[in-house]
Design an enzyme around this catalytic site. Structure first.
Site, PDB file in Angstrom:
ATOM      1  N   ASN A   7     -59.266  59.069  32.887  1.00  0.00           N
ATOM      2  CA  ASN A   7     -58.783  57.933  33.677  1.00  0.00           C
ATOM      3  C   ASN A   7     -58.609  58.451  35.111  1.00  0.00           C
ATOM      4  OD1 ASN A   7     -57.422  55.856  34.874  1.00  0.00           O
ATOM      5  ND2 ASN A   7     -55.814  55.702  33.324  1.00  0.00           N
ATOM      6  N   LYS A  14     -56.194  61.539  34.707  1.00  0.00           N
ATOM      7  CA  LYS A  14     -55.525  61.787  33.430  1.00  0.00           C
ATOM      8  C   LYS A  14     -56.593  62.040  32.387  1.00  0.00           C
ATOM      9  CE  LYS A  14     -51.723  58.646  34.321  1.00  0.00           C
ATOM     10  NZ  LYS A  14     -51.425  57.239  34.232  1.00  0.00           N
ATOM     11  N   ARG A  91     -62.174  55.220  31.611  1.00  0.00           N
ATOM     12  CA  ARG A  91     -61.531  53.944  31.847  1.00  0.00           C
ATOM     13  C   ARG A  91     -62.057  53.430  33.184  1.00  0.00           C
ATOM     14  NH1 ARG A  91     -56.023  52.639  34.681  1.00  0.00           N
ATOM     15  NH2 ARG A  91     -55.996  50.401  34.317  1.00  0.00           N
ATOM     16  N   HIS A 180     -55.620  45.037  31.606  1.00  0.00           N
ATOM     17  CA  HIS A 180     -54.974  45.597  30.399  1.00  0.00           C
ATOM     18  C   HIS A 180     -55.716  45.202  29.132  1.00  0.00           C
ATOM     19  CE1 HIS A 180     -50.823  45.422  32.623  1.00  0.00           C
ATOM     20  NE2 HIS A 180     -51.331  46.634  32.732  1.00  0.00           N
ATOM     21  N   HIS A 208     -48.001  42.986  27.190  1.00  0.00           N
ATOM     22  CA  HIS A 208     -48.061  44.365  27.679  1.00  0.00           C
ATOM     23  C   HIS A 208     -47.093  44.466  28.856  1.00  0.00           C
ATOM     24  CE1 HIS A 208     -50.117  48.270  28.610  1.00  0.00           C
ATOM     25  NE2 HIS A 208     -49.447  48.021  29.729  1.00  0.00           N
ATOM     26  N   GLY A 210     -45.309  47.042  31.174  1.00  0.00           N
ATOM     27  CA  GLY A 210     -45.113  48.392  31.705  1.00  0.00           C
ATOM     28  C   GLY A 210     -44.726  48.249  33.159  1.00  0.00           C
ATOM     29  N   ARG A 241     -44.506  43.901  41.733  1.00  0.00           N
ATOM     30  CA  ARG A 241     -45.406  42.762  42.034  1.00  0.00           C
ATOM     31  C   ARG A 241     -44.718  41.452  41.677  1.00  0.00           C
ATOM     32  NH1 ARG A 241     -50.257  45.066  38.553  1.00  0.00           N
ATOM     33  NH2 ARG A 241     -49.649  47.204  38.979  1.00  0.00           N
ATOM     34  N   ASP A 283     -37.562  50.115  38.187  1.00  0.00           N
ATOM     35  CA  ASP A 283     -37.494  50.726  36.862  1.00  0.00           C
ATOM     36  C   ASP A 283     -36.572  49.910  35.956  1.00  0.00           C
ATOM     37  OD1 ASP A 283     -36.600  52.477  34.673  1.00  0.00           O
ATOM     38  OD2 ASP A 283     -37.719  54.020  35.757  1.00  0.00           O
ATOM     39  N   ARG A 285     -35.156  50.515  33.225  1.00  0.00           N
ATOM     40  CA  ARG A 285     -33.960  51.189  32.698  1.00  0.00           C
ATOM     41  C   ARG A 285     -32.779  51.024  33.656  1.00  0.00           C
ATOM     42  NH1 ARG A 285     -37.630  56.251  31.262  1.00  0.00           N
ATOM     43  NH2 ARG A 285     -38.508  55.420  33.162  1.00  0.00           N
ATOM     44  N   GLY A 331     -44.300  50.447  28.247  1.00  0.00           N
ATOM     45  CA  GLY A 331     -43.013  51.142  28.359  1.00  0.00           C
ATOM     46  C   GLY A 331     -41.812  50.229  28.136  1.00  0.00           C
ATOM     47  N   GLY A 333     -41.965  46.926  26.816  1.00  0.00           N
ATOM     48  CA  GLY A 333     -42.133  46.221  25.542  1.00  0.00           C
ATOM     49  C   GLY A 333     -41.769  47.090  24.351  1.00  0.00           C
ATOM     50  N   GLU A 334     -42.114  48.377  24.434  1.00  0.00           N
ATOM     51  CA  GLU A 334     -41.859  49.277  23.303  1.00  0.00           C
ATOM     52  C   GLU A 334     -40.406  49.735  23.236  1.00  0.00           C
ATOM     53  OE1 GLU A 334     -44.759  52.505  23.648  1.00  0.00           O
ATOM     54  OE2 GLU A 334     -46.278  50.988  24.087  1.00  0.00           O
ATOM     55  N   GLU A 384     -54.509  53.031  24.597  1.00  0.00           N
ATOM     56  CA  GLU A 384     -55.780  52.677  25.252  1.00  0.00           C
ATOM     57  C   GLU A 384     -56.788  53.823  25.160  1.00  0.00           C
ATOM     58  OE1 GLU A 384     -52.886  51.572  28.179  1.00  0.00           O
ATOM     59  OE2 GLU A 384     -54.357  50.215  29.063  1.00  0.00           O
TER      60      GLU A 384
HETATM   61  P1  ADP Z   1     -47.351  52.123  33.263  1.00  0.00           P
HETATM   62  O1  ADP Z   1     -47.633  50.674  33.391  1.00  0.00           O
HETATM   63  O2  ADP Z   1     -47.295  52.838  34.572  1.00  0.00           O
HETATM   64  O3  ADP Z   1     -48.174  52.835  32.192  1.00  0.00           O
HETATM   65  P2  ADP Z   1     -45.180  52.305  31.337  1.00  0.00           P
HETATM   66  O4  ADP Z   1     -45.928  51.557  30.289  1.00  0.00           O
HETATM   67  O5  ADP Z   1     -44.851  53.721  31.080  1.00  0.00           O
HETATM   68  O6  ADP Z   1     -45.840  52.189  32.767  1.00  0.00           O
HETATM   69  O7  ADP Z   1     -43.808  51.507  31.573  1.00  0.00           O
HETATM   70  C1  ADP Z   1     -42.909  51.846  32.566  1.00  0.00           C
HETATM   71  C2  ADP Z   1     -41.698  50.939  32.444  1.00  0.00           C
HETATM   72  O8  ADP Z   1     -41.101  51.126  31.145  1.00  0.00           O
HETATM   73  C3  ADP Z   1     -40.616  51.219  33.460  1.00  0.00           C
HETATM   74  O9  ADP Z   1     -40.142  49.988  34.013  1.00  0.00           O
HETATM   75  C4  ADP Z   1     -39.526  51.862  32.633  1.00  0.00           C
HETATM   76  O10 ADP Z   1     -38.248  51.592  33.143  1.00  0.00           O
HETATM   77  C5  ADP Z   1     -39.703  51.145  31.310  1.00  0.00           C
HETATM   78  N1  ADP Z   1     -39.015  51.861  30.241  1.00  0.00           N
HETATM   79  C6  ADP Z   1     -39.294  53.078  29.727  1.00  0.00           C
HETATM   80  N2  ADP Z   1     -38.366  53.424  28.806  1.00  0.00           N
HETATM   81  C7  ADP Z   1     -37.473  52.408  28.728  1.00  0.00           C
HETATM   82  C8  ADP Z   1     -36.284  52.149  27.975  1.00  0.00           C
HETATM   83  N3  ADP Z   1     -35.811  53.027  27.098  1.00  0.00           N
HETATM   84  N4  ADP Z   1     -35.648  50.973  28.178  1.00  0.00           N
HETATM   85  C9  ADP Z   1     -36.098  50.072  29.064  1.00  0.00           C
HETATM   86  N5  ADP Z   1     -37.206  50.247  29.813  1.00  0.00           N
HETATM   87  C10 ADP Z   1     -37.882  51.389  29.649  1.00  0.00           C
END
Ligand code: ADP
Length: 398
Positions: A7, A14, A91, A180, A208, A210, A241, A283, A285, A331, A333-334, A384
């Protein structure tokens, strides 16, 4: 068979290296700050033999060279000979209307990839640099391009066209492409497996979430609508965004604040979303912990984020004439119990009843998060790179 998945971004590359008989990822890593001082390589081998070192990397060719070097390294590597790399899967962000699936790269495909640059000038040139570097260094090895946009080429015209003059679509390809796609495809397939029902029988909504966020309506295995559009700015609220806004609002701001194109572009891409609303962070979190601590701007950012997803879920359930399953990945969603709960709790119309324990569980594997009585809801970690490796094997084996 071994596949190297790459990627290549503007200043980073990556990689993941798969042994495909078992689909095991033997090693993975990242070369960052390509072209600037302080370039860095982080390499992780499956057995925990890791490496982090500063290196001189002037360009993408240098990055690919150092990746091949580390794959071959007696100390940190996983193969003994370049010939143990059977193919390279890349990718590629934008395939325009030219590519509705992954392809083996030949001269004709290269020509078409160059033609797609104008649709993704910030991404495709770097993807192409990665391909060119591999052509140079591994010239006899097959290379495959896997596009973020390809899965969404199934979207019908009434959903991908914008209600702008049709001539602009013909002239510039101005339409919804969606992104995505590799992730939406992967989690839709996994959801079908979890539901023990072929994907061709199901109506799925895949979220999705992230740093970039998009949602897709996957009907009978085909993406029939998605929230990102001509660019990845449209749709859901994201880290920085804005997602959907009134396009005239942007014209208004440009005129009132005397903004040029690049400033306006930066406003909607880098200064909006969770960061713009909260004034705190992009972020999730941090947004969550501030919201739970009573910060009202973080709270409204979180509510807006979830409300926008809920609106799309409603729209896509009706667009598909029903919904059997909703998937959370990426990130946020999971990992975010808070986001999943705020998004789904008011979806009684779909008979969704979340199981708080399963939802809260920090398990990182795929799982249902409901009691199993209505529309099924799932957390599925995306992969992916594995899709890219699988597509590569499929194409080189004909
Ligand atoms: P990218 O789109 O760059 O691949 P990721 O899929 O890694 O990004 O997602 C990043 C997002 O996931 C960030 O907003 C981060 O705060 C959020 N995230 C990661 N861990 C947690 C968590 N435990 N609780 C809430 N949000 C989280």
């Amino acid at each position: 068979m071994n596949i190297l998945v790459l990627n290549s971004g503007s200043s980073s590359a990556k990689y993941r290296f798969y042994e495909m008989e078992t689909e095991k990822c033997l090693c993975w890593g990242l070369v960052e700050r390509i072209g600037s001082r302080g370039a860095l390589m982080s390499h992780n081998r499956h057995d925990g033999n890791n490496l982090k070192k500063a290196i001189e990397i002037p360009d993408h060719a240098g990055a690919i060279e150092s990746i091949i070097e580390v794959l071959l390294s007696p100390e940190h590597g996983v193969i003994e000979d370049k010939n143990n790399i059977d193919a390279i899967g890349h990718r590629v962000v934008h395939g325009g209307e030219k590519f509705s699936g992954s392809v083996l790269i030949d001269d004709e495909v290269m020509k078409q990839l160059y033609e797609c640059i104008e649709l993704a000038p910030l991404h495709n040139p770097h993807n192409i640099k990665g391909i060119m570097a591999c052509r140079e260094m591994l010239n006899d090895k097959p290379q495959v391009a896997v596009f973020d946009t390809a899965f969404h080429q199934g979207i019908p015209d009434y959903a991908y066209l914008y209600a702008l003059p049709y001539s602009l679509y013909k002239k510039y390809g101005l339409r919804r492409y969606g992104f995505h796609g590799t992730s939406h495809r992967y989690v839709a397939d996994r959801a079908a497996a979890m539901m023990d029902n072929p994907v061709e029988n199901l109506k799925l909504i895949t979220c999705h979430l992230g740093n970039g966020c998009s949602i897709a309506a996957v009907k009978n295995g085909v993406s029939i609508d998605t929230s990102m559009g001509f660019t990845p700015v449209e749709g859901l609220i994201m880290g920085t965004r804005c997602g959907d806004i009134d396009p005239a609002a942007l014209l208004y701001i440009m005129s009132r604040e005397d903004l040029g194109n690049s400033e306006a572009n930066s406003l909607i891409n880098k200064h909006s979303g969770l960061y713009g609303i909260s004034g705190l962070s992009n972020d999730m979190r941090e947004i969550e912990s501030e919201a739970l601590a009573g910060n009202s701007r973080a709270e409204v950012a979180l509510d807006m984020f979830c409300y926008r997803i809920r609106k799309y879920i409603g729209a896509y359930a009706f667009a598909m004439g029903g919904v059997d399953g909703i998937v959370f990945t990426g990130g946020i969603g999971e990992n975010s119990y808070e986001v999943r709960t705020r998004t789904l709790n008011e979806l009684k119309l779909l008979n969704i009843e979340l199981d708080p324990e399963k939802n809260k569980n920090r398990d990182t594997s795929e799982r249902f998060i409901d009691f199993g009585r209505g529309v099924r809801t799932m957390v599925i970690p995306t992969n992916e790179e594995l899709v890219i490796a699988r597509d590569s094997i499929e194409l080189i084996q004909g």
